[in-house]
Design a protein around this motif. Sequence first.
Motif, mmCIF file in Angstrom:
data_model
loop_
_atom_site.group_PDB
_atom_site.id
_atom_site.type_symbol
_atom_site.label_atom_id
_atom_site.label_comp_id
_atom_site.label_asym_id
_atom_site.label_seq_id
_atom_site.Cartn_x
_atom_site.Cartn_y
_atom_site.Cartn_z
ATOM 1 N N PRO A 174 -27.687 -2.251 76.546
ATOM 2 C CA PRO A 174 -26.659 -2.163 75.500
ATOM 3 C C PRO A 174 -25.466 -1.346 75.973
ATOM 4 O O PRO A 174 -25.586 -0.460 76.825
ATOM 5 N N LEU A 175 -24.305 -1.641 75.406
ATOM 6 C CA LEU A 175 -23.123 -0.870 75.743
ATOM 7 C C LEU A 175 -23.244 0.543 75.169
ATOM 8 O O LEU A 175 -23.952 0.759 74.181
ATOM 9 N N PRO A 176 -22.556 1.520 75.766
ATOM 10 C CA PRO A 176 -22.585 2.877 75.202
ATOM 11 C C PRO A 176 -22.216 2.902 73.726
ATOM 12 O O PRO A 176 -22.752 3.720 72.966
ATOM 13 N N TYR A 177 -21.299 2.025 73.297
ATOM 14 C CA TYR A 177 -20.907 2.014 71.881
ATOM 15 C C TYR A 177 -22.082 1.636 70.991
ATOM 16 O O TYR A 177 -22.253 2.196 69.905
ATOM 17 N N HIS A 178 -22.900 0.671 71.426
ATOM 18 C CA HIS A 178 -24.092 0.321 70.649
ATOM 19 C C HIS A 178 -24.992 1.539 70.477
ATOM 20 O O HIS A 178 -25.508 1.805 69.379
ATOM 21 N N HIS A 209 -24.628 -16.067 77.075
ATOM 22 C CA HIS A 209 -23.964 -15.310 76.019
ATOM 23 C C HIS A 209 -24.807 -15.307 74.753
ATOM 24 O O HIS A 209 -25.039 -14.256 74.143
ATOM 25 N N GLU A 210 -25.279 -16.478 74.351
ATOM 26 C CA GLU A 210 -26.063 -16.555 73.109
ATOM 27 C C GLU A 210 -27.437 -15.901 73.260
ATOM 28 O O GLU A 210 -27.917 -15.222 72.351
ATOM 29 N N LEU A 211 -28.072 -16.096 74.391
ATOM 30 C CA LEU A 211 -29.381 -15.470 74.614
ATOM 31 C C LEU A 211 -29.275 -13.953 74.645
ATOM 32 O O LEU A 211 -30.225 -13.245 74.279
ATOM 33 N N ALA A 212 -28.121 -13.447 75.065
ATOM 34 C CA ALA A 212 -27.929 -11.996 75.091
ATOM 35 C C ALA A 212 -28.001 -11.401 73.692
ATOM 36 O O ALA A 212 -28.459 -10.264 73.514
ATOM 37 N N HIS A 213 -27.563 -12.155 72.699
ATOM 38 C CA HIS A 213 -27.696 -11.682 71.322
ATOM 39 C C HIS A 213 -29.170 -11.453 70.986
ATOM 40 O O HIS A 213 -29.526 -10.447 70.359
ATOM 41 N N HIS A 214 -30.004 -12.389 71.376
ATOM 42 C CA HIS A 214 -31.437 -12.245 71.095
ATOM 43 C C HIS A 214 -32.004 -11.033 71.820
ATOM 44 O O HIS A 214 -32.802 -10.266 71.250
ATOM 45 N N GLU A 215 -31.605 -10.835 73.052
ATOM 46 C CA GLU A 215 -32.085 -9.686 73.808
ATOM 47 C C GLU A 215 -31.654 -8.373 73.156
ATOM 48 O O GLU A 215 -32.447 -7.427 73.060
ATOM 49 N N ARG A 245 -33.525 -1.637 67.206
ATOM 50 C CA ARG A 245 -32.647 -0.629 66.602
ATOM 51 C C ARG A 245 -31.186 -1.091 66.538
ATOM 52 O O ARG A 245 -30.445 -0.707 65.620
ATOM 53 N N TYR A 246 -30.761 -1.942 67.475
ATOM 54 C CA TYR A 246 -29.368 -2.399 67.444
ATOM 55 C C TYR A 246 -29.171 -3.498 66.402
ATOM 56 O O TYR A 246 -28.074 -3.650 65.853
ATOM 57 N N LEU A 247 -30.238 -4.226 66.131
ATOM 58 C CA LEU A 247 -30.202 -5.168 65.009
ATOM 59 C C LEU A 247 -30.148 -4.399 63.693
ATOM 60 O O LEU A 247 -29.410 -4.776 62.775
ATOM 61 N N LEU A 287 -17.274 -6.387 67.877
ATOM 62 C CA LEU A 287 -16.541 -6.626 69.118
ATOM 63 C C LEU A 287 -17.393 -6.235 70.318
ATOM 64 O O LEU A 287 -17.449 -6.964 71.318
ATOM 65 N N ALA A 288 -18.043 -5.083 70.229
ATOM 66 C CA ALA A 288 -18.901 -4.620 71.321
ATOM 67 C C ALA A 288 -20.026 -5.613 71.585
ATOM 68 O O ALA A 288 -20.381 -5.877 72.746
ATOM 69 N N THR A 289 -20.587 -6.168 70.518
ATOM 70 C CA THR A 289 -21.688 -7.114 70.668
ATOM 71 C C THR A 289 -21.234 -8.382 71.378
ATOM 72 O O THR A 289 -21.939 -8.915 72.251
ATOM 73 N N GLU A 290 -20.069 -8.882 71.036
ATOM 74 C CA GLU A 290 -19.566 -10.088 71.707
ATOM 75 C C GLU A 290 -19.240 -9.816 73.175
ATOM 76 O O GLU A 290 -19.514 -10.657 74.044
ATOM 77 N N LEU A 291 -18.706 -8.654 73.457
ATOM 78 C CA LEU A 291 -18.395 -8.321 74.844
ATOM 79 C C LEU A 291 -19.667 -8.101 75.658
ATOM 80 O O LEU A 291 -19.738 -8.474 76.836
ATOM 81 N N TYR A 292 -20.668 -7.499 75.045
ATOM 82 C CA TYR A 292 -21.977 -7.364 75.691
ATOM 83 C C TYR A 292 -22.527 -8.740 76.045
ATOM 84 O O TYR A 292 -23.044 -8.962 77.150
ATOM 85 N N ALA A 293 -22.406 -9.678 75.105
ATOM 86 C CA ALA A 293 -22.904 -11.029 75.343
ATOM 87 C C ALA A 293 -22.071 -11.734 76.417
ATOM 88 O O ALA A 293 -22.605 -12.487 77.242
ATOM 89 N N ASP A 294 -20.764 -11.503 76.426
ATOM 90 C CA ASP A 294 -19.931 -12.068 77.493
ATOM 91 C C ASP A 294 -20.391 -11.577 78.861
ATOM 92 O O ASP A 294 -20.416 -12.336 79.837
#
Length: 386
Positions: free
Chosen positions: A3-7, A117-123, A131-133, A161-168
């Motif tokens: 996860p990104l530091p922001y998460h 990108h989409e699978l990263a959301h699941h991860e 906890r991030y969900l 925004l952080a979540t989309e960039l993480y997935a990117d």
Amino acid sequence: MTPLPYHRVVADVLEREHPESFRALAARGGHGRDDLEQALLRSTYRLEAAAHPEVHAAVGRAADALGVRVPVEVYADEGQQAPNAELVFVPDRAVLLFSGPTLDLLEADELCAVAAHELAHHELWTTEGARYLAAARLLDAAEADARTPSEYLETTRRYRLATELYADRAALVATEVLTTAVGGLLKVATGLRRVDPAAYLRQAAEVDLSSGSAGTTHPETVLRAWALQQWHEDPEAADERVEKAFAPSLDLNTLDLPGQDRLLALTRDLVTAATAVEGLDTPEVAELTEQYGVAAAGPTYARVPSSLLPHPLPAETRRYLATVLADLATADPESGPETLARMLAFARRTGLAPEFLKLLGGELGLSERDRRRVGDRADALLSGGE
């Protein structure tokens, strides 16, 4: 993929502030399995591996690259015409839903990038006990309440925004080719069959990102391409650079929850240092400093490092901090020009002198002559004359 530091910082703040709700939301599953099955069967086309081996090969590559351990299912939406891809979240499998002409637009490597990108959301939603969900769900619930403070709304925006960039970033991890990750992103965003990722990266380099993203659910595509380039070229420094592109740091007009914590800590540090100014060892000042959660340090008039405040700071935040200094300098009704001069000297050491000087003539109502005297005395203090 981490996860990104922001998460991490947002999840920490929300778990600290709302422990019971946080735990409950982390424990809640995704879509009901039976309801989801029926909705998918009624309104989508299921792409089975035997009939669509090329699609499953690309998706499988993405899953392997990210270490996805749950079954992956692929569906094409019958209703939407615009290109899109999304994850339908259930904890025990990854359901990818493609809309419009997406699958026809993408080359195999680009499809791998988009699937990653989409699978990263699941991860992200399933890692570390979900906890991030839980953080995302709590923020979504807060956004729906009209009474929610602005810092929660801004945190919700930035978290998305952080979540989309993480997935990117997952697209880059899966393909290891920057232009492929950017190409898949561009094709889905524009609907074009032919794009030039290298040209778009040059375009991104020309964009002024200092004002931050205006996106509410997704960053602007150009910012996403820029962020991918940062992770590709300098992964060690990229996280900090990307987070700064969400919005200006410590801006009172767009303060989020982590920023609120940082500003409180910064204010307390400033107040703690300011209480060393001679003339502030009075009961009135002590009472005011207690409101900031600070105990008065006593009159030592210690030298203050110019690095006390981060740079740059937005104008409104600098004005707020200067106002804190002015309040301390005038908390005791018996204080006079000498205390103001000593506080101005302190403000000069911390880089807040321009804002403090404006307050002398504005809120404090000093004449030009008196302001000049206060300034001259501050200069003498800084040069060592007592």
